[in-house]
Motif scaffolding. Structure first.
Motif, PDB file in Angstrom:
ATOM      1  N   THR A   3       0.829  -1.198   0.000  1.00  0.00           N
ATOM      2  CA  THR A   3       0.000   0.000   0.000  1.00  0.00           C
ATOM      3  C   THR A   3       0.873   1.260   0.000  1.00  0.00           C
ATOM      4  OG1 THR A   3      -0.145   0.172   2.406  1.00  0.00           O
ATOM      5  CG2 THR A   3      -1.826  -1.176   1.270  1.00  0.00           C
ATOM      6  N   LEU A   4       0.273   2.341  -0.437  1.00  0.00           N
ATOM      7  CA  LEU A   4       0.949   3.632  -0.424  1.00  0.00           C
ATOM      8  C   LEU A   4       1.368   3.995   0.997  1.00  0.00           C
ATOM      9  CD1 LEU A   4       1.799   6.017  -2.210  1.00  0.00           C
ATOM     10  CD2 LEU A   4      -0.452   7.015  -1.784  1.00  0.00           C
ATOM     11  N   GLY A   5       0.528   3.669   1.954  1.00  0.00           N
ATOM     12  CA  GLY A   5       0.840   3.948   3.354  1.00  0.00           C
ATOM     13  C   GLY A   5       2.076   3.226   3.852  1.00  0.00           C
ATOM     14  N   GLU A   6       2.363   2.069   3.286  1.00  0.00           N
ATOM     15  CA  GLU A   6       3.563   1.323   3.679  1.00  0.00           C
ATOM     16  C   GLU A   6       4.823   1.904   3.043  1.00  0.00           C
ATOM     17  OE1 GLU A   6       2.036  -3.194   4.321  1.00  0.00           O
ATOM     18  OE2 GLU A   6       1.789  -2.367   2.291  1.00  0.00           O
ATOM     19  N   ILE A  11       1.828  10.897   4.678  1.00  0.00           N
ATOM     20  CA  ILE A  11       0.660  11.200   3.847  1.00  0.00           C
ATOM     21  C   ILE A  11      -0.210  12.109   4.702  1.00  0.00           C
ATOM     22  CG2 ILE A  11      -1.343  10.310   2.617  1.00  0.00           C
ATOM     23  CD1 ILE A  11       0.120   7.635   2.352  1.00  0.00           C
ATOM     24  N   ARG A  12      -0.480  13.315   4.195  1.00  0.00           N
ATOM     25  CA  ARG A  12      -1.266  14.254   4.996  1.00  0.00           C
ATOM     26  C   ARG A  12      -2.194  15.063   4.114  1.00  0.00           C
ATOM     27  NH1 ARG A  12       3.486  18.613   6.504  1.00  0.00           N
ATOM     28  NH2 ARG A  12       3.688  19.446   4.390  1.00  0.00           N
ATOM     29  N   SER A  13      -3.193  15.627   4.759  1.00  0.00           N
ATOM     30  CA  SER A  13      -4.090  16.565   4.096  1.00  0.00           C
ATOM     31  C   SER A  13      -4.213  17.788   4.984  1.00  0.00           C
ATOM     32  CB  SER A  13      -5.463  15.934   3.860  1.00  0.00           C
ATOM     33  OG  SER A  13      -6.049  15.517   5.076  1.00  0.00           O
ATOM     34  N   ILE A  25       2.141  13.653  -0.281  1.00  0.00           N
ATOM     35  CA  ILE A  25       2.619  12.279  -0.129  1.00  0.00           C
ATOM     36  C   ILE A  25       4.128  12.354  -0.289  1.00  0.00           C
ATOM     37  CG2 ILE A  25       2.503   9.929  -1.013  1.00  0.00           C
ATOM     38  CD1 ILE A  25      -0.267  10.903  -2.274  1.00  0.00           C
ATOM     39  N   MET A  26       4.850  12.065   0.792  1.00  0.00           N
ATOM     40  CA  MET A  26       6.302  12.249   0.818  1.00  0.00           C
ATOM     41  C   MET A  26       7.000  10.938   1.160  1.00  0.00           C
ATOM     42  SD  MET A  26       6.343  15.794   2.910  1.00  0.00           S
ATOM     43  CE  MET A  26       5.260  17.111   2.466  1.00  0.00           C
ATOM     44  N   PHE A  27       8.180  10.777   0.599  1.00  0.00           N
ATOM     45  CA  PHE A  27       8.944   9.549   0.763  1.00  0.00           C
ATOM     46  C   PHE A  27      10.311   9.837   1.364  1.00  0.00           C
ATOM     47  CE2 PHE A  27       5.844   9.032  -2.485  1.00  0.00           C
ATOM     48  CZ  PHE A  27       5.351   7.754  -2.289  1.00  0.00           C
ATOM     49  N   ALA A  28      10.787   8.920   2.173  1.00  0.00           N
ATOM     50  CA  ALA A  28      12.136   9.029   2.735  1.00  0.00           C
ATOM     51  C   ALA A  28      13.163   8.407   1.793  1.00  0.00           C
ATOM     52  CB  ALA A  28      12.200   8.355   4.100  1.00  0.00           C
ATOM     53  N   ASP A  98      -4.528   3.396   1.680  1.00  0.00           N
ATOM     54  CA  ASP A  98      -4.747   2.019   1.229  1.00  0.00           C
ATOM     55  C   ASP A  98      -4.638   1.809  -0.279  1.00  0.00           C
ATOM     56  OD1 ASP A  98      -5.104   1.039   3.833  1.00  0.00           O
ATOM     57  OD2 ASP A  98      -7.211   1.647   3.820  1.00  0.00           O
ATOM     58  N   ILE A  99      -4.188   2.804  -1.006  1.00  0.00           N
ATOM     59  CA  ILE A  99      -3.993   2.634  -2.460  1.00  0.00           C
ATOM     60  C   ILE A  99      -2.929   1.557  -2.665  1.00  0.00           C
ATOM     61  CG2 ILE A  99      -3.136   3.724  -4.573  1.00  0.00           C
ATOM     62  CD1 ILE A  99      -4.282   6.378  -3.477  1.00  0.00           C
TER      63      ILE A  99
END
Length: 102
Positions: A3-6, A11-13, A25-28, A98-99
């Motif tokens: 999932t995108l969350g994993e 992930i914020r709004s 949506i940010m990645f480390a 959950d995407i």
């Protein structure tokens, strides 16, 4: 599937003024960012479908330098409206978590 969350670090709004919501949506890790980008799952059309707005109303950005995606949509109710259930827009990100990403 993952999932995108994993994959994402954050992930914020939040509000982008009283009439718009914005999603970050940010990645480390660059590897995770590239995986999502290259999957072509995360799109303007997907955001439009999730939030039930016309695709032309979605502002969608891929920001490789920041390992991030950003999208903005019109708020369903303006901030402060009597029927607005999330004044700060901070709870609207939940459907993105959950995407599924191949």
């Amino acid at each position: 599937m993952t999932t995108l969350g994993e994959l994402a670090r954050l992930i914020r709004s939040k509000n982008a003024g009283p009439f718009e919501l914005t999603f970050d949506i940010m990645f480390a890790e660059e590897e995770n960012f590239r995986r999502v980008r290259d999957s072509k799952v995360l799109t303007r059309e997907l955001i439009a479908g999730i939030y039930r707005v016309p695709p032309d109303d979605v502002k969608f950005f891929v920001v490789p330098e920041a390992l991030a995606f950003k999208a903005s949509i019109p708020r369903p109710r303006f901030q402060g409206d009597l029927l607005d259930t999330d004044g700060h827009g901070g709870q609207q990100y939940a459907p993105l978590v959950d995407i599924e990403i191949p």
